[in-house]
Design a protein around this motif. Sequence first.
Motif, PDB file in Angstrom:
ATOM      1  N   GLY A   1     -15.572   6.208  31.690  1.00  0.00           N
ATOM      2  CA  GLY A   1     -15.149   5.142  30.799  1.00  0.00           C
ATOM      3  C   GLY A   1     -13.650   5.090  30.568  1.00  0.00           C
ATOM      4  N   CYS A   2     -12.869   5.905  31.310  1.00  0.00           N
ATOM      5  CA  CYS A   2     -11.429   5.893  31.078  1.00  0.00           C
ATOM      6  C   CYS A   2     -10.736   4.871  31.964  1.00  0.00           C
ATOM      7  CB  CYS A   2     -10.825   7.268  31.306  1.00  0.00           C
ATOM      8  SG  CYS A   2     -10.774   7.727  33.035  1.00  0.00           S
ATOM      9  N   GLY A   3     -11.510   4.234  32.884  1.00  0.00           N
ATOM     10  CA  GLY A   3     -10.924   3.180  33.705  1.00  0.00           C
ATOM     11  C   GLY A   3     -10.294   3.660  34.991  1.00  0.00           C
ATOM     12  N   LYS A   4     -10.531   4.929  35.358  1.00  0.00           N
ATOM     13  CA  LYS A   4      -9.887   5.438  36.574  1.00  0.00           C
ATOM     14  C   LYS A   4     -10.387   4.731  37.825  1.00  0.00           C
ATOM     15  CE  LYS A   4     -12.933   9.559  36.600  1.00  0.00           C
ATOM     16  NZ  LYS A   4     -13.924   9.104  35.596  1.00  0.00           N
ATOM     17  N   THR A   5     -11.699   4.506  37.867  1.00  0.00           N
ATOM     18  CA  THR A   5     -12.246   3.794  39.016  1.00  0.00           C
ATOM     19  C   THR A   5     -11.793   2.339  39.012  1.00  0.00           C
ATOM     20  OG1 THR A   5     -14.141   5.267  39.220  1.00  0.00           O
ATOM     21  CG2 THR A   5     -14.405   3.067  40.118  1.00  0.00           C
ATOM     22  N   THR A   6     -11.737   1.755  37.813  1.00  0.00           N
ATOM     23  CA  THR A   6     -11.255   0.375  37.684  1.00  0.00           C
ATOM     24  C   THR A   6      -9.853   0.246  38.266  1.00  0.00           C
ATOM     25  OG1 THR A   6     -12.550   0.172  35.672  1.00  0.00           O
ATOM     26  CG2 THR A   6     -10.857  -1.500  36.043  1.00  0.00           C
ATOM     27  N   LEU A   7      -8.984   1.201  37.931  1.00  0.00           N
ATOM     28  CA  LEU A   7      -7.611   1.157  38.431  1.00  0.00           C
ATOM     29  C   LEU A   7      -7.586   1.247  39.955  1.00  0.00           C
ATOM     30  CD1 LEU A   7      -4.613   1.028  37.825  1.00  0.00           C
ATOM     31  CD2 LEU A   7      -4.604   3.497  37.445  1.00  0.00           C
ATOM     32  N   LEU A   8      -8.408   2.150  40.485  1.00  0.00           N
ATOM     33  CA  LEU A   8      -8.470   2.304  41.942  1.00  0.00           C
ATOM     34  C   LEU A   8      -8.947   1.004  42.604  1.00  0.00           C
ATOM     35  CD1 LEU A   8      -8.274   4.804  44.076  1.00  0.00           C
ATOM     36  CD2 LEU A   8     -10.723   4.380  44.271  1.00  0.00           C
ATOM     37  N   ARG A   9      -9.958   0.379  41.971  1.00  0.00           N
ATOM     38  CA  ARG A   9     -10.504  -0.845  42.550  1.00  0.00           C
ATOM     39  C   ARG A   9      -9.506  -2.000  42.467  1.00  0.00           C
ATOM     40  NH1 ARG A   9     -16.011  -0.694  43.402  1.00  0.00           N
ATOM     41  NH2 ARG A   9     -16.220  -2.917  43.067  1.00  0.00           N
ATOM     42  N   ILE A  10      -8.671  -1.983  41.460  1.00  0.00           N
ATOM     43  CA  ILE A  10      -7.629  -3.012  41.363  1.00  0.00           C
ATOM     44  C   ILE A  10      -6.614  -2.828  42.499  1.00  0.00           C
ATOM     45  CG2 ILE A  10      -5.639  -3.798  39.995  1.00  0.00           C
ATOM     46  CD1 ILE A  10      -7.394  -3.304  37.492  1.00  0.00           C
ATOM     47  N   ILE A  11      -6.226  -1.572  42.742  1.00  0.00           N
ATOM     48  CA  ILE A  11      -5.290  -1.307  43.844  1.00  0.00           C
ATOM     49  C   ILE A  11      -5.925  -1.727  45.173  1.00  0.00           C
ATOM     50  CG2 ILE A  11      -4.006   0.484  45.088  1.00  0.00           C
ATOM     51  CD1 ILE A  11      -4.008   2.106  42.430  1.00  0.00           C
ATOM     52  N   ALA A  12      -7.251  -1.500  45.301  1.00  0.00           N
ATOM     53  CA  ALA A  12      -7.947  -1.783  46.553  1.00  0.00           C
ATOM     54  C   ALA A  12      -8.253  -3.262  46.748  1.00  0.00           C
ATOM     55  CB  ALA A  12      -9.243  -0.979  46.608  1.00  0.00           C
ATOM     56  N   ASP A  13      -7.940  -4.097  45.748  1.00  0.00           N
ATOM     57  CA  ASP A  13      -8.255  -5.521  45.787  1.00  0.00           C
ATOM     58  C   ASP A  13      -9.762  -5.774  45.734  1.00  0.00           C
ATOM     59  OD1 ASP A  13      -7.624  -8.281  45.856  1.00  0.00           O
ATOM     60  OD2 ASP A  13      -8.109  -8.349  47.991  1.00  0.00           O
ATOM     61  N   LEU A  14     -10.494  -4.841  45.117  1.00  0.00           N
ATOM     62  CA  LEU A  14     -11.917  -5.074  44.875  1.00  0.00           C
ATOM     63  C   LEU A  14     -12.115  -5.678  43.487  1.00  0.00           C
ATOM     64  CD1 LEU A  14     -13.408  -1.761  46.369  1.00  0.00           C
ATOM     65  CD2 LEU A  14     -13.493  -4.034  47.385  1.00  0.00           C
ATOM     66  N   LEU A  15     -11.050  -5.623  42.654  1.00  0.00           N
ATOM     67  CA  LEU A  15     -11.074  -6.210  41.314  1.00  0.00           C
ATOM     68  C   LEU A  15      -9.724  -6.865  41.054  1.00  0.00           C
ATOM     69  CD1 LEU A  15     -12.562  -3.482  38.901  1.00  0.00           C
ATOM     70  CD2 LEU A  15     -13.557  -5.713  39.434  1.00  0.00           C
ATOM     71  N   GLN A  16      -9.728  -7.919  40.235  1.00  0.00           N
ATOM     72  CA  GLN A  16      -8.471  -8.544  39.831  1.00  0.00           C
ATOM     73  C   GLN A  16      -8.153  -8.124  38.401  1.00  0.00           C
ATOM     74  OE1 GLN A  16      -6.868 -10.169  42.209  1.00  0.00           O
ATOM     75  NE2 GLN A  16      -8.662  -9.756  43.475  1.00  0.00           N
ATOM     76  N   PRO A  17      -6.932  -7.647  38.146  1.00  0.00           N
ATOM     77  CA  PRO A  17      -6.608  -7.253  36.770  1.00  0.00           C
ATOM     78  C   PRO A  17      -6.489  -8.486  35.860  1.00  0.00           C
ATOM     79  CG  PRO A  17      -4.663  -7.123  38.141  1.00  0.00           C
ATOM     80  CD  PRO A  17      -5.812  -7.452  39.055  1.00  0.00           C
ATOM     81  N   THR A  18      -6.770  -8.277  34.580  1.00  0.00           N
ATOM     82  CA  THR A  18      -6.635  -9.371  33.616  1.00  0.00           C
ATOM     83  C   THR A  18      -5.162  -9.736  33.448  1.00  0.00           C
ATOM     84  OG1 THR A  18      -8.491  -8.348  32.494  1.00  0.00           O
ATOM     85  CG2 THR A  18      -7.405 -10.142  31.329  1.00  0.00           C
ATOM     86  N   SER A  19      -4.317  -8.705  33.393  1.00  0.00           N
ATOM     87  CA  SER A  19      -2.873  -8.962  33.374  1.00  0.00           C
ATOM     88  C   SER A  19      -2.150  -7.803  34.031  1.00  0.00           C
ATOM     89  CB  SER A  19      -2.390  -9.140  31.930  1.00  0.00           C
ATOM     90  OG  SER A  19      -2.592  -7.948  31.215  1.00  0.00           O
ATOM     91  N   GLY A  20      -0.876  -8.019  34.318  1.00  0.00           N
ATOM     92  CA  GLY A  20      -0.100  -6.987  35.003  1.00  0.00           C
ATOM     93  C   GLY A  20      -0.154  -7.164  36.510  1.00  0.00           C
ATOM     94  N   THR A  21       0.675  -6.392  37.208  1.00  0.00           N
ATOM     95  CA  THR A  21       0.751  -6.547  38.659  1.00  0.00           C
ATOM     96  C   THR A  21       0.691  -5.207  39.377  1.00  0.00           C
ATOM     97  OG1 THR A  21       3.151  -6.426  38.579  1.00  0.00           O
ATOM     98  CG2 THR A  21       2.173  -8.634  38.554  1.00  0.00           C
ATOM     99  N   VAL A  22       0.189  -5.268  40.595  1.00  0.00           N
ATOM    100  CA  VAL A  22       0.252  -4.120  41.493  1.00  0.00           C
ATOM    101  C   VAL A  22       0.973  -4.579  42.747  1.00  0.00           C
ATOM    102  CG1 VAL A  22      -1.074  -2.492  42.893  1.00  0.00           C
ATOM    103  CG2 VAL A  22      -1.893  -3.120  40.621  1.00  0.00           C
ATOM    104  N   GLU A  23       1.977  -3.806  43.153  1.00  0.00           N
ATOM    105  CA  GLU A  23       2.681  -4.123  44.389  1.00  0.00           C
ATOM    106  C   GLU A  23       2.636  -2.925  45.311  1.00  0.00           C
ATOM    107  OE1 GLU A  23       6.689  -5.420  44.116  1.00  0.00           O
ATOM    108  OE2 GLU A  23       6.157  -7.352  43.228  1.00  0.00           O
ATOM    109  N   VAL A  24       2.319  -3.191  46.571  1.00  0.00           N
ATOM    110  CA  VAL A  24       2.319  -2.130  47.570  1.00  0.00           C
ATOM    111  C   VAL A  24       3.343  -2.527  48.629  1.00  0.00           C
ATOM    112  CG1 VAL A  24       0.924  -0.819  49.202  1.00  0.00           C
ATOM    113  CG2 VAL A  24      -0.117  -1.695  47.100  1.00  0.00           C
TER     114      VAL A  24
END
Lengths: 260, 256
Positions: B46-69
């Motif tokens: 429930g700490c969101g670690k998988t969520t963060l990984l999935r956002i980086i992987a483009d499996l999820l879209q964040p509600t706000s903020g950006t990821v740049e690779v």
Amino acid sequence: MKKNKATAALLWTAGVVLLWEGVAFFLANILHDKMANAKLPYLHSIIYTIAANFSEISNAALITVSKAATGFALGAAAGIMLAVIMSISKTAEKIAFPYLIISQMIPVLGLAPIIFNLVRNMDLSRIIIAAYLTFFPVAANMLGGLKSVEPEKRELMYSYAAKKRSVYIKLMLPFSLPYLMTGLKIAAPLSITASILVDMLGSKGGIGVKLLYSLYGGEKDIFWASVLVCAAIGMLSCFIIILAEKILIPWKKTSSGGEE
Amino acid sequence: MNNTPEITIKNVSMVYNDKGRDVTALSNVSLEIQKGEFISLLGPSGCGKTTLLRIIADLLQPTSGTVEVCGKSPREVRLEKKYGIVFQSPVLYDWRTVRKNICLPLELMKIDKAEQNNRVDALLEMIGLEKFQNHYPNQLSGGMQQRVGIARALAIQPEILLMDEPFSALDEFTREKLNEDLLRIWRKTNKTVIFVTHSIAESVFLSDRVCVLSPHPGRLSAVVDIDLPRPRTKEMRESPEFFNLVTKIRNSFEGV
């Protein structure tokens, strides 16, 4: 394990044969039932009848089976295609699914004469009815398979930016194959039944005709021979699918846990 | 560590709507990751670690903020096939042999057959499963299956390896063995690795830096540098430095 299975099958077959012969003997020689020969004749005498009338019975069976097989193939192909279309498009599913369900509510006994009246061709009627009965279990099971693909397996494809075509060929279809085989296993004997049913509507050839005429004509031995042949064909059709399953799905064969 | 980061995560938040109630899975996470770094995202469920990984992987879209690779969006990077993902369960295709499973992404990328075979041979050797290449996944143990999953992720020669609790379903012995294998593979390939785990010891043993995430709402509560020398060895797990780092990380959790 394999040896155990073979022994069990042998014992089971022997049990059925013994029980059959026993009951036939009981009817004929203990109850002295005058109708014993019609109620349950000896199994060996039925087999003798089949052997004695082999070409006649096998020709009739061949007519029925070949049309059933054609209908089965067409129905299965249509079922698979519709399932794939329904899995691709939610709209297609919403439109088609109620018709699918309703189609299963029409008794085939009532549908067969309608089809026959429409096409006025015995062979074509056999094929259409066999296809009609095959279609639903195949479509329903295939769709069930396509919908059971785990989301992770799809995500893997997504992460590789795979095209829809590749997703179907490399994931959806192979995943659904065991489900499809279940549908085919249900459908195969049904298609045979359909073909026999159409025979009975007044065909000239076919094992169903043999059944009907011998029943009313008092040829009890031919009647029982036909019943046994029908049962054998139904079982055989199922075994053929099971065999195909073993060949097409080798990864299901061995499921022993590996060793590190 | 002074060069421009490979991955820049800026103020990323993720809010789910669960039956009309907003649930904040991630709140305002910012992080920079260097090329070649081994980063762990550590935290309880429930700490969101998988969520963060999935956002980086483009499996999820964040509600706000950006990821740049490397200056690109996660979507572009995914389409360029620069991510290798290892899931929590191995996600192997049952109808493909070990060899065919590793080959799958190469077939999709239409790489020529000879090159496919070369790469798969090298990977099979790397994971030590040459003898099992024609086995089906259900004939393998859980540890072997996960090794195949790692090999498949490496097959496309990704820039970044994303691993979502890959060893959490395995027993401790297999897990420690695979930890060492992973470090050996990482040293050879020199990828950037983002590794999600809920095991403190595992994160310390593997990582250059451990990002500690705390739940309710999921947020980055600490980043701990792991200055244990490399290559890491089994014996290090018993060193006082190792214990100190584990303790330090354990104490950095908030609101668990």
